[in-house]
Design an enzyme around this catalytic site. Structure first.
Site, PDB file in Angstrom:
ATOM      1  N   ALA A 198      19.042   3.509  -1.161  1.00 57.91           N
ATOM      2  CA  ALA A 198      18.403   3.781  -2.738  1.00 57.91           C
ATOM      3  C   ALA A 198      18.515   4.741  -3.227  1.00 57.91           C
ATOM      4  O   ALA A 198      19.039   4.720  -3.594  1.00 57.91           O
ATOM      5  CB  ALA A 198      18.549   2.068  -3.136  1.00 57.91           C
ATOM      6  N   LYS A 239       9.896  11.712  -1.493  1.00 56.35           N
ATOM      7  CA  LYS A 239       9.120  10.800  -0.358  1.00 56.35           C
ATOM      8  C   LYS A 239       9.974  10.001   0.818  1.00 56.35           C
ATOM      9  O   LYS A 239      10.329  10.292   2.111  1.00 56.35           O
ATOM     10  CB  LYS A 239       7.906   9.920  -0.644  1.00 56.35           C
ATOM     11  CG  LYS A 239       7.178   9.046   0.182  1.00 56.35           C
ATOM     12  CD  LYS A 239       6.798   8.449  -0.263  1.00 56.35           C
ATOM     13  CE  LYS A 239       6.924   7.321  -0.850  1.00 56.35           C
ATOM     14  NZ  LYS A 239       6.913   5.546  -0.472  1.00 56.35           N
ATOM     15  N   CYS A 298       8.529   8.595  -5.219  1.00 53.44           N
ATOM     16  CA  CYS A 298       9.523   7.910  -3.892  1.00 53.44           C
ATOM     17  C   CYS A 298      10.445   8.814  -3.812  1.00 53.44           C
ATOM     18  O   CYS A 298      10.929   8.983  -2.479  1.00 53.44           O
ATOM     19  CB  CYS A 298      10.174   6.435  -5.377  1.00 53.44           C
ATOM     20  SG  CYS A 298       9.255   5.554  -5.166  1.00 53.44           S
ATOM     21  N   VAL A 320       0.727  -1.140  -0.178  1.00 55.58           N
ATOM     22  CA  VAL A 320       0.106  -0.088   0.139  1.00 55.58           C
ATOM     23  C   VAL A 320       0.781   1.455  -0.275  1.00 55.58           C
ATOM     24  O   VAL A 320       2.146   1.482   0.728  1.00 55.58           O
ATOM     25  CB  VAL A 320      -0.795  -0.011   1.028  1.00 55.58           C
ATOM     26  CG1 VAL A 320      -2.080  -1.152   1.040  1.00 55.58           C
ATOM     27  CG2 VAL A 320      -0.292  -0.107   2.739  1.00 55.58           C
ATOM     28  N   PHE A 354       6.333  12.524 -14.427  1.00 50.54           N
ATOM     29  CA  PHE A 354       7.410  12.507 -14.042  1.00 50.54           C
ATOM     30  C   PHE A 354       8.496  11.985 -15.348  1.00 50.54           C
ATOM     31  O   PHE A 354       9.873  12.480 -14.944  1.00 50.54           O
ATOM     32  CB  PHE A 354       7.388  12.088 -13.149  1.00 50.54           C
ATOM     33  CG  PHE A 354       7.669  10.669 -12.452  1.00 50.54           C
ATOM     34  CD1 PHE A 354       6.198   9.789 -12.681  1.00 50.54           C
ATOM     35  CD2 PHE A 354       9.013  10.211 -12.202  1.00 50.54           C
ATOM     36  CE1 PHE A 354       7.049   8.418 -12.007  1.00 50.54           C
ATOM     37  CE2 PHE A 354       9.174   9.113 -12.090  1.00 50.54           C
ATOM     38  CZ  PHE A 354       8.227   8.064 -12.247  1.00 50.54           C
ATOM     39  N   SER A 370       5.707  -2.996   0.954  1.00 45.98           N
ATOM     40  CA  SER A 370       5.715  -1.225   0.354  1.00 45.98           C
ATOM     41  C   SER A 370       7.579  -0.725   0.882  1.00 45.98           C
ATOM     42  O   SER A 370       7.568  -1.079   1.605  1.00 45.98           O
ATOM     43  CB  SER A 370       5.037  -0.299   1.877  1.00 45.98           C
ATOM     44  OG  SER A 370       3.623  -0.638   0.969  1.00 45.98           O
TER      45      SER A 370
HETATM   46  P1  NAD Z   1      -0.027   3.243  -5.289  1.00 43.39           P
HETATM   47  O1  NAD Z   1      -0.366   4.623  -4.437  1.00 43.39           O
HETATM   48  O2  NAD Z   1       0.169   3.640  -6.750  1.00 43.39           O
HETATM   49  O3  NAD Z   1      -1.138   1.679  -4.530  1.00 43.39           O
HETATM   50  C1  NAD Z   1      -1.020   1.580  -3.120  1.00 43.39           C
HETATM   51  C2  NAD Z   1      -2.383   1.093  -3.462  1.00 43.39           C
HETATM   52  O4  NAD Z   1      -3.390   0.588  -2.006  1.00 43.39           O
HETATM   53  C3  NAD Z   1      -3.788   2.019  -3.927  1.00 43.39           C
HETATM   54  O5  NAD Z   1      -4.586   1.389  -4.616  1.00 43.39           O
HETATM   55  C4  NAD Z   1      -4.870   1.996  -2.813  1.00 43.39           C
HETATM   56  O6  NAD Z   1      -6.134   2.402  -3.027  1.00 43.39           O
HETATM   57  C5  NAD Z   1      -4.214   0.636  -1.785  1.00 43.39           C
HETATM   58  N1  NAD Z   1      -4.280   0.438  -0.565  1.00 43.39           N
HETATM   59  C6  NAD Z   1      -4.559   1.161   0.567  1.00 43.39           C
HETATM   60  N2  NAD Z   1      -4.629   1.232   1.513  1.00 43.39           N
HETATM   61  C7  NAD Z   1      -5.573   0.033   1.609  1.00 43.39           C
HETATM   62  C8  NAD Z   1      -5.914  -0.621   2.421  1.00 43.39           C
HETATM   63  N3  NAD Z   1      -5.696  -0.325   3.729  1.00 43.39           N
HETATM   64  N4  NAD Z   1      -6.316  -1.635   1.669  1.00 43.39           N
HETATM   65  C9  NAD Z   1      -6.379  -2.331   0.140  1.00 43.39           C
HETATM   66  N5  NAD Z   1      -6.029  -2.180  -0.368  1.00 43.39           N
HETATM   67  C10 NAD Z   1      -5.523  -0.236  -0.145  1.00 43.39           C
HETATM   68  O7  NAD Z   1       1.080   2.868  -4.726  1.00 43.39           O
HETATM   69  P2  NAD Z   1       2.672   2.296  -5.178  1.00 43.39           P
HETATM   70  O8  NAD Z   1       2.611   3.520  -6.038  1.00 43.39           O
HETATM   71  O9  NAD Z   1       2.764   1.047  -5.785  1.00 43.39           O
HETATM   72  O10 NAD Z   1       3.437   2.351  -4.112  1.00 43.39           O
HETATM   73  C11 NAD Z   1       3.330   1.120  -2.716  1.00 43.39           C
HETATM   74  C12 NAD Z   1       4.803   1.705  -2.172  1.00 43.39           C
HETATM   75  O11 NAD Z   1       5.881   0.422  -3.078  1.00 43.39           O
HETATM   76  C13 NAD Z   1       4.954   2.602  -1.128  1.00 43.39           C
HETATM   77  O12 NAD Z   1       5.083   2.087   0.190  1.00 43.39           O
HETATM   78  C14 NAD Z   1       6.362   3.060  -2.318  1.00 43.39           C
HETATM   79  O13 NAD Z   1       6.983   3.717  -1.209  1.00 43.39           O
HETATM   80  C15 NAD Z   1       6.673   1.577  -2.530  1.00 43.39           C
HETATM   81  N6  NAD Z   1       7.649   1.840  -4.295  1.00 43.39           N
HETATM   82  C16 NAD Z   1       6.799   2.012  -5.280  1.00 43.39           C
HETATM   83  C17 NAD Z   1       7.423   2.640  -6.576  1.00 43.39           C
HETATM   84  C18 NAD Z   1       7.194   3.085  -7.317  1.00 43.39           C
HETATM   85  O14 NAD Z   1       7.941   3.097  -8.854  1.00 43.39           O
HETATM   86  N7  NAD Z   1       6.039   3.602  -7.415  1.00 43.39           N
HETATM   87  C19 NAD Z   1       8.644   1.821  -6.142  1.00 43.39           C
HETATM   88  C20 NAD Z   1       8.971   0.978  -5.144  1.00 43.39           C
HETATM   89  C21 NAD Z   1       8.591   0.653  -3.651  1.00 43.39           C
HETATM   90  C1  UDX Z   2      12.731   4.930  -8.301  1.00 47.81           C
HETATM   91  C2  UDX Z   2      14.081   4.413  -8.227  1.00 47.81           C
HETATM   92  O1  UDX Z   2      15.198   4.702  -9.905  1.00 47.81           O
HETATM   93  C3  UDX Z   2      13.493   2.968  -8.224  1.00 47.81           C
HETATM   94  O2  UDX Z   2      14.559   2.186  -8.041  1.00 47.81           O
HETATM   95  C4  UDX Z   2      12.731   2.736  -6.778  1.00 47.81           C
HETATM   96  O3  UDX Z   2      12.104   1.498  -6.890  1.00 47.81           O
HETATM   97  C5  UDX Z   2      11.171   3.515  -6.811  1.00 47.81           C
HETATM   98  O4  UDX Z   2      12.062   4.533  -7.289  1.00 47.81           O
HETATM   99  P1  UDX Z   2      11.713   5.466 -10.546  1.00 47.81           P
HETATM  100  O5  UDX Z   2      10.680   6.937  -9.647  1.00 47.81           O
HETATM  101  O6  UDX Z   2       9.986   5.003 -10.993  1.00 47.81           O
HETATM  102  O7  UDX Z   2      12.323   4.870  -9.428  1.00 47.81           O
HETATM  103  O8  UDX Z   2      12.155   6.185 -11.779  1.00 47.81           O
HETATM  104  P2  UDX Z   2      13.811   6.523 -11.566  1.00 47.81           P
HETATM  105  O9  UDX Z   2      14.217   5.963 -13.172  1.00 47.81           O
HETATM  106  O10 UDX Z   2      14.473   6.497 -10.745  1.00 47.81           O
HETATM  107  O11 UDX Z   2      13.492   8.438 -11.905  1.00 47.81           O
HETATM  108  C6  UDX Z   2      13.015   9.414 -11.258  1.00 47.81           C
HETATM  109  C7  UDX Z   2      13.740  10.501 -11.308  1.00 47.81           C
HETATM  110  O12 UDX Z   2      14.589  10.873 -11.577  1.00 47.81           O
HETATM  111  C8  UDX Z   2      12.714  10.961 -12.983  1.00 47.81           C
HETATM  112  O13 UDX Z   2      12.024  12.089 -12.782  1.00 47.81           O
HETATM  113  C9  UDX Z   2      13.612  11.187 -13.809  1.00 47.81           C
HETATM  114  O14 UDX Z   2      13.555  11.967 -14.217  1.00 47.81           O
HETATM  115  C10 UDX Z   2      15.096  11.686 -12.783  1.00 47.81           C
HETATM  116  N1  UDX Z   2      15.804  11.919 -13.185  1.00 47.81           N
HETATM  117  C11 UDX Z   2      16.963  10.412 -13.288  1.00 47.81           C
HETATM  118  C12 UDX Z   2      16.562  12.370 -14.158  1.00 47.81           C
HETATM  119  O15 UDX Z   2      16.399  13.494 -13.174  1.00 47.81           O
HETATM  120  N2  UDX Z   2      18.194  12.357 -14.239  1.00 47.81           N
HETATM  121  C13 UDX Z   2      18.653  10.851 -14.301  1.00 47.81           C
HETATM  122  O16 UDX Z   2      19.741  10.801 -14.585  1.00 47.81           O
HETATM  123  C14 UDX Z   2      18.209   9.687 -14.065  1.00 47.81           C
END
Ligand code: NAD
Ligand code: UDX
Length: 463
Positions: free
Chosen positions: A224, A280, A277, A91, A339, A132
């Site tokens: 990371a 945050k 990410c 989530v 983004f 998460s």
């Molecule tokens: P997101 O907002 O796209 O998805 C989260 C989902 O969880 C939502 O659809 C929401 O409705 C659901 N949710 C929340 N509470 C709930 C509950 N109690 N029961 C059922 N569903 C529920 O978020 P995301 O981008 O998938 O990120 C999820 C986690 O993964 C975060 O902690 C984020 O930091 C981490 N993460 C994200 C990325 C990325 O690229 N987006 C990469 C690596 C890690």
């Molecule tokens: C990032 C991490 O890379 C990934 O490992 C983690 O799980 C989630 O957060 P994401 O945010 O999806 O992934 O994309 P990423 O490719 O990392 O880019 C993040 C931001 O940095 C983007 O806005 C991208 O345009 C910017 N960026 C990236 C730059 O401006 N310059 C670069 O050289 C690389």
């Protein structure tokens, strides 16, 4: 022990693609992804694969292969939890917008809700996996809730952070640099690690599956992202210096990137990083350091964010300055709102902040983005500022045809590095714009000399 049934709570950018690939590679395991958002689940179940709730290259094929076979999307959270032997918590963990730690700490309310729900409905032993991104030591709180509010059954907690990047999620999941699993050093903890390892070992070489203790795993994820974001801020911190001295940031990045200790990746100067990410997770790291009295470490990491904010503001300022100090009533076209390329995600996109700053100066912004809807752009802007929605509406519009979007514009800003921008007929765009036709290339995507030969006034980042 081989797992036969998995539940993933959260069908978002991580839960959806991650579970799709796990299901694809493990056809003998039933994987059910649940979410409280019924619209999202309906979109995941959509017959038309172009209607999946997130856009990721290659995701449609994986879903087409596994969905209905051993991959299911459902709103029946309780039933899926109880039926599963392993539960992934995937989530959202956004920055807190209220109370203690507002604007910095991770909001763990959704994670806690999941833990309470798992405790309430489970009638058999479970392995609970943190997918998460969470502050270090969160597993302790989850375990406490599960053990103290559960039905006396055994819960094992693992940390298995996700490293996929949006736009390349399927590729990252199919060939990850590594998979990280943290668990307790007890016999049952080690056994749980082995169970999760078996799932990934269906396609990931075993020497790429790293195991650690719980806290190292939780902290490695924040670290990371902090390192990656720091690299972007580091290269961006040199762009102004390049502009003032005649050095070119692309050449500098290339020169330093050939040093094998530095490496070539993540050295692209830009309008500033976005995404859900980086900001945050760094804010969260800063908050944890501050809470522990580690002020120097907190200040160090906070600079990464300060630099990023500066880069976005600087970009907007440059546009105003180049347009003779005023953009009031001028049309400024944005190419890109997401983004980064190859995603429809707009969370924390630099576009939102730059548009906001230019609208403060009464500019009319028109946006073309191949994957982002007009509704999403408006809601991003409404969320960020205190301007009335109707004011935002009157200053920000979107256009589905890039050539129409550029017509009559005083300036064109490249915000997202979509490949298609490179293939446009730039002479046609030039002819339709107000003169002098300025291009502000926030991604150094276009060819400066080619654009200048057409007649554009071209300003890249750090060149
Ligand atoms: P997101 O907002 O796209 O998805 C989260 C989902 O969880 C939502 O659809 C929401 O409705 C659901 N949710 C929340 N509470 C709930 C509950 N109690 N029961 C059922 N569903 C529920 O978020 P995301 O981008 O998938 O990120 C999820 C986690 O993964 C975060 O902690 C984020 O930091 C981490 N993460 C994200 C990325 C990325 O690229 N987006 C990469 C690596 C890690
Ligand atoms: C990032 C991490 O890379 C990934 O490992 C983690 O799980 C989630 O957060 P994401 O945010 O999806 O992934 O994309 P990423 O490719 O990392 O880019 C993040 C931001 O940095 C983007 O806005 C991208 O345009 C910017 N960026 C990236 C730059 O401006 N310059 C670069 O050289 C690389």
């Amino acid at each position: 022990m081989n797992i036969k049934s998995i539940c993933c709570i959260g069908a978002g950018y991580v839960g959806g693609p991650t579970m799709s690939v796990i299901a694809q590679k493990n056809p003998h395991i039933k994987v059910t992804v649940v979410d409280v958002n019924a619209d999202r689940i309906a979109a995941w179940n959509s017959e038309d694969l172009s209607q999946l709730p997130i856009f990721e290259p290659g995701l449609d094929k994986v879903v087409a292969e596994a969905r209905g076979r051993n991959l299911f999307f459902s709103t029946e959270v309780d039933r899926a939890i109880d039926a599963a032997e392993m539960i992934f918590i995937s989530v959202n963990t956004p920055t807190k917008t209220y109370g203690a730690g507002k604007g910095m700490a991770a909001d763990l309310q959704y994670v806690e809700l999941c833990a309470r729900q798992i405790a309430k409905v489970s009638t058999s032993n479970k392995i609970v996996v943190e997918k998460s991104t969470l502050p270090v030591k969160t597993a302790e709180a989850i375990k406490d809730i599960l053990d103290n509010t559960g039905n006396g059954i055994h819960f094992e907690i693992l940390s298995n952070p996700e490293f996929l990047a949006e736009g390349t999620a399927i590729q990252d999941l199919e060939t990850p640099d590594r998979v990280l699993i943290g668990g307790e050093s007890t016999a049952s903890g080690q056994k749980a690690i082995e169970v999760l390892k078996t799932i990934y070992a269906a396609w990931v070489p075993e020497d790429q599956i790293i195991t650690t203790n719980l806290w190292s795993s939780e902290l490695s994820k924040l670290t990371a992202n902090a390192f990656l974001a720091q690299r972007v801020s580091s290269i961006n911190a040199l762009t102004e210096l390049c502009e003032k001295t005649g050095a070119n940031i692309n050449e500098v990045a290339n020169a330093i990137g050939t040093d094998s200790r530095i490496g070539p990746k993540f050295l692209k100067a830009s309008v500033g990083f976005g995404g859900s990410c980086f900001q945050k997770d760094i804010l969260n790291l800063v908050y944890i350091c501050k809470s522990l009295g580690l002020n120097e470490a907190a200040d160090y990491w906070e600079q990464v964010i300060i630099m990023n904010n500066h880069q976005r503001e600087r970009f907007a300022d440059q546009i105003v300055k180049a347009l003779y100090g005023t953009v009031a009533d001028k049309k400024i076209t944005f190419f890109g709102w997401a983004f980064k390329k190859d995603t429809n995600d707009t969370r924390e996109s630099a576009a939102i902040y730059i548009a906001d700053k230019l609208i403060d100066e009464h500019a009319n912004i028109q946006v073309y983005d191949p994957k982002v809807s007009a509704l999403q752009m408006q809601s991003d802007l409404n969320y960020l500022n205190s301007r009335s929605e109707s004011d935002n509406d009157s200053y920000l519009s979107s256009e589905k045809d890039p050539y129409k979007a550029a017509e009559g514009a005083h300036a064109l800003a490249i915000i997202t590095e979509w490949d298609e921008f490179q293939n446009y007929d730039w002479k046609k765009i030039y002819d339709s714009m107000s003169k002098p036709a300025c291009v502000f290339d926030g991604r150094n995507l276009l060819n400066k000399s080619e654009l200048e030969a057409i007649g554009f006034s071209y300003q890249g980042i750090g060149q």
